[in-house]
Design a protein around this motif. Structure first.
Motif, PDB file in Angstrom:
ATOM      1  N   ASP A 258     -12.095  49.437 -35.625  1.00  0.00           N
ATOM      2  CA  ASP A 258     -11.173  49.179 -34.524  1.00  0.00           C
ATOM      3  C   ASP A 258     -10.330  47.927 -34.783  1.00  0.00           C
ATOM      4  OD1 ASP A 258     -10.141  49.620 -31.872  1.00  0.00           O
ATOM      5  OD2 ASP A 258     -11.316  47.868 -31.267  1.00  0.00           O
TER       6      ASP A 258
ATOM      7  N   ALA B 174      -6.417  48.118 -39.380  1.00  0.00           N
ATOM      8  CA  ALA B 174      -5.518  49.266 -39.510  1.00  0.00           C
ATOM      9  C   ALA B 174      -5.048  49.367 -40.958  1.00  0.00           C
ATOM     10  CB  ALA B 174      -4.333  49.123 -38.573  1.00  0.00           C
TER      11      ALA B 174
ATOM     12  N   ARG C  40       1.376  56.803 -30.724  1.00  0.00           N
ATOM     13  CA  ARG C  40       0.234  56.466 -29.865  1.00  0.00           C
ATOM     14  C   ARG C  40      -1.105  56.850 -30.506  1.00  0.00           C
ATOM     15  NH1 ARG C  40       2.004  58.264 -25.023  1.00  0.00           N
ATOM     16  NH2 ARG C  40       2.565  56.215 -24.208  1.00  0.00           N
TER      17      ARG C  40
ATOM     18  N   GLY D  43      -4.318  56.860 -32.259  1.00  0.00           N
ATOM     19  CA  GLY D  43      -5.171  55.731 -32.649  1.00  0.00           C
ATOM     20  C   GLY D  43      -5.318  54.714 -31.524  1.00  0.00           C
ATOM     21  N   ASN D  44      -4.444  54.776 -30.533  1.00  0.00           N
ATOM     22  CA  ASN D  44      -4.570  53.894 -29.367  1.00  0.00           C
ATOM     23  C   ASN D  44      -3.980  54.609 -28.149  1.00  0.00           C
ATOM     24  OD1 ASN D  44      -4.654  51.920 -27.445  1.00  0.00           O
ATOM     25  ND2 ASN D  44      -3.324  50.471 -28.521  1.00  0.00           N
TER      26      ASN D  44
ATOM     27  N   ARG E 224       2.863  52.766 -36.034  1.00  0.00           N
ATOM     28  CA  ARG E 224       1.619  53.330 -35.487  1.00  0.00           C
ATOM     29  C   ARG E 224       0.453  52.356 -35.684  1.00  0.00           C
ATOM     30  NH1 ARG E 224      -0.381  58.588 -38.401  1.00  0.00           N
ATOM     31  NH2 ARG E 224       0.608  59.815 -36.786  1.00  0.00           N
TER      32      ARG E 224
ATOM     33  N   ARG F 148      -1.869  49.687 -32.573  1.00  0.00           N
ATOM     34  CA  ARG F 148      -3.316  49.452 -32.422  1.00  0.00           C
ATOM     35  C   ARG F 148      -3.657  47.966 -32.296  1.00  0.00           C
ATOM     36  NH1 ARG F 148      -6.362  51.953 -37.069  1.00  0.00           N
ATOM     37  NH2 ARG F 148      -8.045  51.037 -35.855  1.00  0.00           N
TER      38      ARG F 148
ATOM     39  N   PRO G 240      -4.110  45.505 -34.538  1.00  0.00           N
ATOM     40  CA  PRO G 240      -5.284  45.190 -35.357  1.00  0.00           C
ATOM     41  C   PRO G 240      -5.393  43.692 -35.658  1.00  0.00           C
ATOM     42  CG  PRO G 240      -3.513  45.959 -36.745  1.00  0.00           C
ATOM     43  CD  PRO G 240      -3.000  46.041 -35.336  1.00  0.00           C
TER      44      PRO G 240
END
Ligand code: DUT
Length: 243
Positions: A83, A86, A104, A106-107, A158, A162, A164
């Motif tokens: 999590d 990335a 979106r 992945g999140n 993308r 997330r 990251p």
């Protein structure tokens, strides 16, 4: 907002299961400080992708230890670890659906505003909004045809959606012109409180302004330092520079 992690490799070796012969990675040692950008360069097959694939534990090391913020990743919950990290792969994987849906992925909780923010950082907002349907534009068989560079920018966006702590770009800026690439890197510097970034590249120009550059050759690190240091001290780096 997230901070960016410290990553330590300590005497890491790695061989793919069932593979005979030399390990793919041999005695890898380096530290990446929170918020740093580390470039990774080296000829094809030198082990760059293998090295970064160990960080989210896509594979486990054969020997040695990898630490994220001081903790052995073997002791971390893999889901939590992944999590935080990335990876943008060499080949972008987009699916049939709208641009918004693709970004979106992945999140699921990301708002359209956050998605647009990420797309701006990845230099994708401009071409997305140039389509009549903008973020609703369909990709895939019945959708628009994107260039290689546009696909790469969507993949980067993308990953940024997330938010990251660690962003790994595996040779995914090769289809971008240097201006676009530079603009993305500038945006990343101001991203959240600074993401830790590992940037695999073929071109020296892609990594030369990184905080440190790792030079890989046949599974080993043969140089770590800034562009200036490596130009004076690392034969393999100079050869890549001249090629
Ligand atoms: N290898 C495998 N199995 C895999 C992936 C790679 O055996 O699933 C081998 C191929 C190569 C070595 O590992 O001999 C290192 O490959 P890697 O892809 O890590 O090298 P690279 O530096 O990332 O190469 P490229 O620039 O072509 O992506």
């Amino acid at each position: 907002g997230r901070q960016g992690c410290q990553i330590d490799f300590e005497n890491v070796s790695f061989a793919y299961e069932g593979a005979s012969g030399d390990p793919v990675l041999k005695n890898i040692n380096f530290t990446c400080l929170p918020g740093e950008t580390i470039g990774i360069i080296g000829s094809t097959g030198s082990g760059k992708s293998s090295l970064v694939s160990l960080i989210p534990r896509f594979y486990d090391t054969s020997a040695g230890t990898i630490r994220v913020d001081g903790v052995d990743i073997g002791k971390l919950d893999p889901a939590k670890l992944r999590d935080q990290i990335a990876i943008v792969p060499q080949k972008s994987i987009l699916f049939s659906g709208t641009i918004e849906e693709n970004l979106r992925w992945g999140n699921e909780h990301a708002t359209l505003d956050e998605i647009m923010q990420a797309a701006k950082m990845a230099e994708a907002h401009g071409f997305i909004t140039s389509f009549p349907e903008g973020y609703e534009t369909m990709l895939g068989q019945r959708g628009v045809n994107l260039s290689g560079g546009q696909k790469q920018r969507l993949s980067i966006a993308r990953a940024l959606v997330r938010k990251p702590d660690v962003l790994i770009l595996d040779d995914c800026t090769s289809a971008l012109d240097t201006t676009t690439e530079t603009n993305i890197k500038e945006s990343l510097k101001s991203f959240a409180s600074g993401v830790t970034c590992l940037l695999i590249a073929q071109r020296i120009t892609s990594v030369m302004d990184a905080d440190k550059i790792i030079v890989m050759d046949d599974g080993e690190i043969v140089g770590i330092g800034t562009h200036e240091t490596l130009m004076k001290s690392c034969r393999v780096y100079v050869e890549i520079f001249q090629s």
